[in-house]
Write a protein that holds these residues in place. Structure first.
Motif, PDB file in Angstrom:
ATOM      1  N   CYS A  11       4.844  -3.187 -14.044  1.00 41.22           N
ATOM      2  CA  CYS A  11       4.662  -1.973 -13.104  1.00 41.22           C
ATOM      3  C   CYS A  11       4.315  -0.974 -13.732  1.00 41.22           C
ATOM      4  CB  CYS A  11       5.312  -2.220 -11.909  1.00 41.22           C
ATOM      5  SG  CYS A  11       4.666  -0.964 -10.626  1.00 41.22           S
ATOM      6  N   ILE A  12       3.286   0.037 -13.695  1.00 38.68           N
ATOM      7  CA  ILE A  12       3.094   1.332 -14.155  1.00 38.68           C
ATOM      8  C   ILE A  12       3.533   2.575 -13.181  1.00 38.68           C
ATOM      9  CG2 ILE A  12       1.843   1.143 -16.190  1.00 38.68           C
ATOM     10  CD1 ILE A  12      -0.500   2.028 -14.732  1.00 38.68           C
ATOM     11  N   GLY A  13       3.775   1.969 -12.004  1.00 40.46           N
ATOM     12  CA  GLY A  13       4.100   3.003 -10.858  1.00 40.46           C
ATOM     13  C   GLY A  13       3.088   3.853 -10.352  1.00 40.46           C
ATOM     14  N   CYS A  14       1.832   3.309 -10.146  1.00 39.34           N
ATOM     15  CA  CYS A  14       0.617   4.229  -9.940  1.00 39.34           C
ATOM     16  C   CYS A  14       0.645   4.105  -8.281  1.00 39.34           C
ATOM     17  CB  CYS A  14      -0.719   3.493 -10.386  1.00 39.34           C
ATOM     18  SG  CYS A  14      -1.148   1.799  -9.600  1.00 39.34           S
ATOM     19  N   ASN A  15       1.169   3.357  -7.401  1.00 37.57           N
ATOM     20  CA  ASN A  15       1.242   3.274  -6.211  1.00 37.57           C
ATOM     21  C   ASN A  15       0.031   3.031  -5.471  1.00 37.57           C
ATOM     22  OD1 ASN A  15       2.904   4.197  -3.966  1.00 37.57           O
ATOM     23  ND2 ASN A  15       1.802   5.904  -3.360  1.00 37.57           N
ATOM     24  N   TYR A  16      -0.953   2.283  -5.964  1.00 34.39           N
ATOM     25  CA  TYR A  16      -2.243   1.706  -5.503  1.00 34.39           C
ATOM     26  C   TYR A  16      -1.793   0.735  -4.470  1.00 34.39           C
ATOM     27  CZ  TYR A  16      -5.036   4.621  -8.643  1.00 34.39           C
ATOM     28  OH  TYR A  16      -5.756   5.555  -9.353  1.00 34.39           O
ATOM     29  N   CYS A  17      -1.000  -0.326  -4.860  1.00 34.62           N
ATOM     30  CA  CYS A  17      -0.633  -1.483  -4.053  1.00 34.62           C
ATOM     31  C   CYS A  17      -0.173  -1.154  -2.645  1.00 34.62           C
ATOM     32  CB  CYS A  17       0.317  -2.503  -4.845  1.00 34.62           C
ATOM     33  SG  CYS A  17       1.793  -1.446  -5.506  1.00 34.62           S
ATOM     34  N   VAL A  18       0.788   0.084  -2.907  1.00 32.01           N
ATOM     35  CA  VAL A  18       1.226   0.759  -1.659  1.00 32.01           C
ATOM     36  C   VAL A  18       0.378   1.199  -0.796  1.00 32.01           C
ATOM     37  CG1 VAL A  18       3.006   2.126  -0.460  1.00 32.01           C
ATOM     38  CG2 VAL A  18       3.601   0.977  -2.882  1.00 32.01           C
ATOM     39  N   GLU A  19      -0.606   1.758  -1.270  1.00 36.68           N
ATOM     40  CA  GLU A  19      -1.643   2.467  -0.549  1.00 36.68           C
ATOM     41  C   GLU A  19      -2.666   1.214   0.059  1.00 36.68           C
ATOM     42  OE1 GLU A  19      -3.803   5.481  -2.678  1.00 36.68           O
ATOM     43  OE2 GLU A  19      -2.049   6.361  -3.426  1.00 36.68           O
ATOM     44  N   MET A  20      -2.743   0.136  -0.686  1.00 33.21           N
ATOM     45  CA  MET A  20      -3.819  -0.711  -0.012  1.00 33.21           C
ATOM     46  C   MET A  20      -2.930  -1.808   1.133  1.00 33.21           C
ATOM     47  SD  MET A  20      -6.694  -0.214  -1.378  1.00 33.21           S
ATOM     48  CE  MET A  20      -6.867   1.418  -2.356  1.00 33.21           C
ATOM     49  N   ALA A  21      -1.894  -1.970   0.787  1.00 37.34           N
ATOM     50  CA  ALA A  21      -0.929  -2.814   1.575  1.00 37.34           C
ATOM     51  C   ALA A  21       0.330  -2.380   1.594  1.00 37.34           C
ATOM     52  CB  ALA A  21      -0.882  -4.242   0.763  1.00 37.34           C
ATOM     53  N   PRO A  22       0.500  -1.327   2.519  1.00 35.60           N
ATOM     54  CA  PRO A  22       1.789  -0.786   2.901  1.00 35.60           C
ATOM     55  C   PRO A  22       2.851  -1.669   3.561  1.00 35.60           C
ATOM     56  CG  PRO A  22       0.395   0.106   4.367  1.00 35.60           C
ATOM     57  CD  PRO A  22      -0.319  -0.666   3.344  1.00 35.60           C
ATOM     58  N   GLY A  23       2.386  -2.989   4.419  1.00 35.83           N
ATOM     59  CA  GLY A  23       3.384  -3.645   4.708  1.00 35.83           C
ATOM     60  C   GLY A  23       3.635  -4.774   3.838  1.00 35.83           C
ATOM     61  N   LEU A  24       3.370  -4.828   2.642  1.00 32.90           N
ATOM     62  CA  LEU A  24       3.737  -5.781   1.543  1.00 32.90           C
ATOM     63  C   LEU A  24       4.534  -5.164   0.512  1.00 32.90           C
ATOM     64  CD1 LEU A  24       0.410  -7.816   1.359  1.00 32.90           C
ATOM     65  CD2 LEU A  24       2.622  -8.621   2.064  1.00 32.90           C
ATOM     66  N   PHE A  25       4.139  -3.887   0.175  1.00 32.31           N
ATOM     67  CA  PHE A  25       4.750  -3.184  -1.198  1.00 32.31           C
ATOM     68  C   PHE A  25       5.380  -2.000  -0.706  1.00 32.31           C
ATOM     69  CE2 PHE A  25       1.164  -5.902  -2.752  1.00 32.31           C
ATOM     70  CZ  PHE A  25       1.824  -6.551  -3.705  1.00 32.31           C
ATOM     71  N   GLN A  26       6.297  -1.317  -1.527  1.00 34.61           N
ATOM     72  CA  GLN A  26       6.863  -0.178  -1.598  1.00 34.61           C
ATOM     73  C   GLN A  26       7.336   0.207  -2.712  1.00 34.61           C
ATOM     74  OE1 GLN A  26      10.076  -0.528   1.401  1.00 34.61           O
ATOM     75  NE2 GLN A  26      11.519   0.286  -0.116  1.00 34.61           N
ATOM     76  N   MET A  27       7.341   1.646  -3.090  1.00 32.00           N
ATOM     77  CA  MET A  27       7.779   2.073  -4.461  1.00 32.00           C
ATOM     78  C   MET A  27       9.136   2.274  -4.278  1.00 32.00           C
ATOM     79  SD  MET A  27       5.070   2.294  -5.947  1.00 32.00           S
ATOM     80  CE  MET A  27       5.222   2.693  -7.623  1.00 32.00           C
ATOM     81  N   SER A  28       9.916   1.857  -5.310  1.00 29.72           N
ATOM     82  CA  SER A  28      11.456   1.990  -5.774  1.00 29.72           C
ATOM     83  C   SER A  28      11.807   3.439  -6.194  1.00 29.72           C
ATOM     84  CB  SER A  28      11.830   0.916  -6.753  1.00 29.72           C
ATOM     85  OG  SER A  28      13.131   1.196  -7.168  1.00 29.72           O
ATOM     86  N   LYS A  29      12.783   3.837  -5.323  1.00 29.02           N
ATOM     87  CA  LYS A  29      13.304   5.059  -5.584  1.00 29.02           C
ATOM     88  C   LYS A  29      14.228   5.228  -6.738  1.00 29.02           C
ATOM     89  CE  LYS A  29      13.090   6.844  -0.778  1.00 29.02           C
ATOM     90  NZ  LYS A  29      13.944   7.144   0.385  1.00 29.02           N
TER      91      LYS A  29
END
Length: 76
Positions: A11-29
């Motif tokens: 993962c490169i941390g682009c955040n696209y997956c979170v934007e497209m599927a926030p119920g499935l993905f989140q970014m690690s702090k």
């Protein structure tokens, strides 16, 4: 059955997956990489198995948006 897999190490941390599927993905702090919620880890592959086929549409968007192609979706 819906099977979603995330190869988190790449993962490169682009955040696209979170934007497209926030119920499935989140970014690690901690490291800024994507986390597949409610998944299990097996050698760097995080997998979520669910009978809920409504996850498919959002996940397909995340799969297409990921620039490094580390998300897979299978339906059985």
């Amino acid at each position: 059955m819906v099977i979603i897999t995330l190869q988190r190490d790449k993962c490169i941390g682009c955040n696209y997956c979170v934007e497209m599927a926030p119920g499935l993905f989140q970014m690690s702090k901690k490291d800024g990489k994507s986390v597949l919620l409610k998944s299990t880890n097996a050698k760097g592959f995080y997998t979520l198995k669910s009978a809920d086929h409504s996850l498919t549409d959002d996940c397909e968007l995340a799969v297409k948006a990921c620039p490094v192609n580390i998300i897979t979706l299978k339906e059985t």
